[in-house]
Design a protein around this motif. Structure first.
Motif, short mmCIF file in Angstrom:
data_model
loop_
_atom_site.label_atom_id
_atom_site.label_comp_id
_atom_site.label_asym_id
_atom_site.label_seq_id
_atom_site.Cartn_x
_atom_site.Cartn_y
_atom_site.Cartn_z
N GLY A 114 0.82 -1.21 0.00
CA GLY A 114 0.00 0.00 0.00
C GLY A 114 0.85 1.25 0.00
O GLY A 114 1.93 1.30 -0.59
N GLU A 115 0.33 2.27 0.68
CA GLU A 115 1.04 3.55 0.73
C GLU A 115 1.88 3.69 1.99
O GLU A 115 2.61 4.67 2.13
N THR A 116 1.79 2.72 2.90
CA THR A 116 2.49 2.81 4.18
C THR A 116 3.43 1.63 4.36
O THR A 116 3.03 0.48 4.17
N ILE A 117 4.69 1.91 4.71
CA ILE A 117 5.64 0.84 5.02
C ILE A 117 5.29 0.27 6.39
O ILE A 117 5.20 1.01 7.38
N GLU A 118 5.10 -1.06 6.43
CA GLU A 118 4.76 -1.73 7.69
C GLU A 118 5.98 -2.47 8.22
O GLU A 118 6.97 -2.67 7.51
N LEU A 119 5.89 -2.90 9.47
CA LEU A 119 6.99 -3.62 10.11
C LEU A 119 7.39 -4.86 9.30
O LEU A 119 8.59 -5.14 9.13
N ALA A 120 6.41 -5.56 8.76
CA ALA A 120 6.69 -6.79 8.01
C ALA A 120 7.44 -6.53 6.71
O ALA A 120 8.04 -7.45 6.14
N ASP A 121 7.44 -5.29 6.23
CA ASP A 121 8.13 -4.95 4.98
C ASP A 121 9.64 -4.77 5.19
O ASP A 121 10.41 -4.79 4.22
N LEU A 122 10.06 -4.60 6.44
CA LEU A 122 11.47 -4.33 6.74
C LEU A 122 12.28 -5.63 6.74
O LEU A 122 11.74 -6.72 6.95
#
Length: 393
Positions: free
Chosen positions: A374-382
């Motif tokens: 989406g438009e927001t980087i989440e913890l799982a994306d790191l």
């Protein structure tokens, strides 16, 4: 800028007189009495600019224009004739001649013509280097930490005074970005910024990369090569990982800086240069001096201004601003539309110690944006080593 002028003229007096005039102006000069000699010199890559007489004992001078039309980066050719044939001049200019002068040569006109040719040569050198290195211009992100504001203040002064700078700091902490800031904010901003990583080039080739070489200087040197110090003339030469530079090349670099001139490998002509040196090291040079691996006189010559870039773990207050910068940067490159980062993800980024410093943070944000749906980087994306620093729910 060190330039070599090839004079192709069968009149010995003309070659000698023009040669003496140009040598006094700081140019290196080589001569050829025939078309064949001039052709051979061009094929070896000896010349930056050519002065070409029209009537030669073994042929018609302008034929060299046709012969070299397909030559990559043909040196600017200035035709010289006693006949003032306007039709020939027009034809020569259409076929790539840089300029056209009539005998008797007016030396002030010759000087202006060669200066204009020199601008073409300088532009080509810089573009060729930029194509090879594919350098990217990044702005220097200061953040909120007081220590970085102090570093930037000193860097600004060093830029304005155009003095030598020594930048120390861990790998990935932003030493080259700071060097580019110094270049962009000083009087040399419109001139080349040339970077060379001393640790990435074999010791046997480093001297040739720095100073260039003449044809025949060593086995395999078929054509003359312009060194990066010459390419950087008027601008900034960034010497990264300078601690890896062999001691014998350190001596030659020191001599070049003190004399503002050097010789190409295998050459005899002194090449005059005006460069600002910015050097960087992630190893303590003072220790290497004690061990005899780094020259103390070069150390003091380089560190007119001494800047230390702290590791990211000591300036974590700057992480949010850096993250914002990288998100904007990668949005443009990747065509993404990421506009935010979740509080948990930002907390994890701040908690992590970043052994790879800003370079590692940049890579982590680039990776996160690739995985972000989406438009927001989440913890799982790191990356996992970063995300596991987050406090468990």
């Amino acid at each position: 800028m060190g330039m070599t002028v090839l004079i192709i003229d069968d009149e010995d007096n003309a070659r000698e007189n023009i040669g003496l005039f140009l040598t006094a102006k700081g140019y290196a000069v080589i001569g050829a009495a025939t078309l064949a000699e001039g052709r051979a010199s061009l094929q070896r890559g000896d010349a930056d600019v050519v002065l070409l007489d029209v009537q030669l004992p073994d042929g018609y001078g302008p034929n060299l224009l046709y012969e070299t039309a397909a030559m990559p980066l043909r040196p600017p050719i200035i035709l010289i004739t006693a006949y003032g044939d306007i039709d020939m001049a027009v034809d020569a200019m259409k076929n790539g001649a840089h300029d056209f002068l009539t005998k008797p040569i007016q030396l002030n006109q010759l000087e202006k013509s060669i200066e204009r040719a020199g601008e073409v040569v300088a532009l080509r050198r810089e573009l060729a280097h930029l194509r090879k290195s594919q350098q990217q211009k990044n702005q220097f992100i200061v953040g909120k930490s007081p220590i970085m504001h102090e570093v930037l203040t000193q860097a600004q002064k060093a830029a304005e005074k155009s003095v030598s700078v020594l930048i120390t700091g861990d790998t990935g902490s932003g030493k080259e970005v700071l060097a580019k800031f110094i270049h962009a904010n000083g009087p040399r901003a419109g001139k080349p910024f040339i970077a060379i990583n001393c640790a990435a080039i074999q010791n046997t080739m480093l001297e040739a990369e720095l100073f260039g070489f003449e044809a025949g200087a060593f086995t395999g040197a078929e054509k003359r090569k312009t060194g990066l110090m010459e390419v950087a003339d008027g601008g900034v030469l960034f010497l990264d990982e300078i601690a890896s530079m062999p001691v014998d090349i350190q001596a030659k670099l020191l001599r070049a800086l003190e004399e503002r001139a050097f010789r190409r490998v295998g050459g005899t002509a002194m090449i005059k240069i005006d460069v600002q040196i910015v050097a960087a090291s992630n190893r303590p040079l003072a220790t290497l001096i004690k061990e005899g691996q780094f020259r103390e006189d070069l150390f003091y010559r380089l560190k007119v201004v001494d800047l230390h870039v702290p590791p990211l773990r000591e300036r974590k207050i700057d992480i949010p601003e850096l993250v914002g910068f990288f998100i904007r940067q990668y949005n443009g490159r990747q065509g993404c539309n990421v506009t935010n980062i979740s509080p948990r993800a930002l907390a994890a980024l701040t908690a992590y110690d970043w052994p790879g410093n800003i370079r590692e943070l940049s890579n982590a944000i680039e990776r996160a944006m690739l995985f972000c749906d989406g438009e927001t980087i989440e913890l799982a994306d790191l990356p996992s080593e970063v995300s596991k620093t987050a406090a468990s729910d």
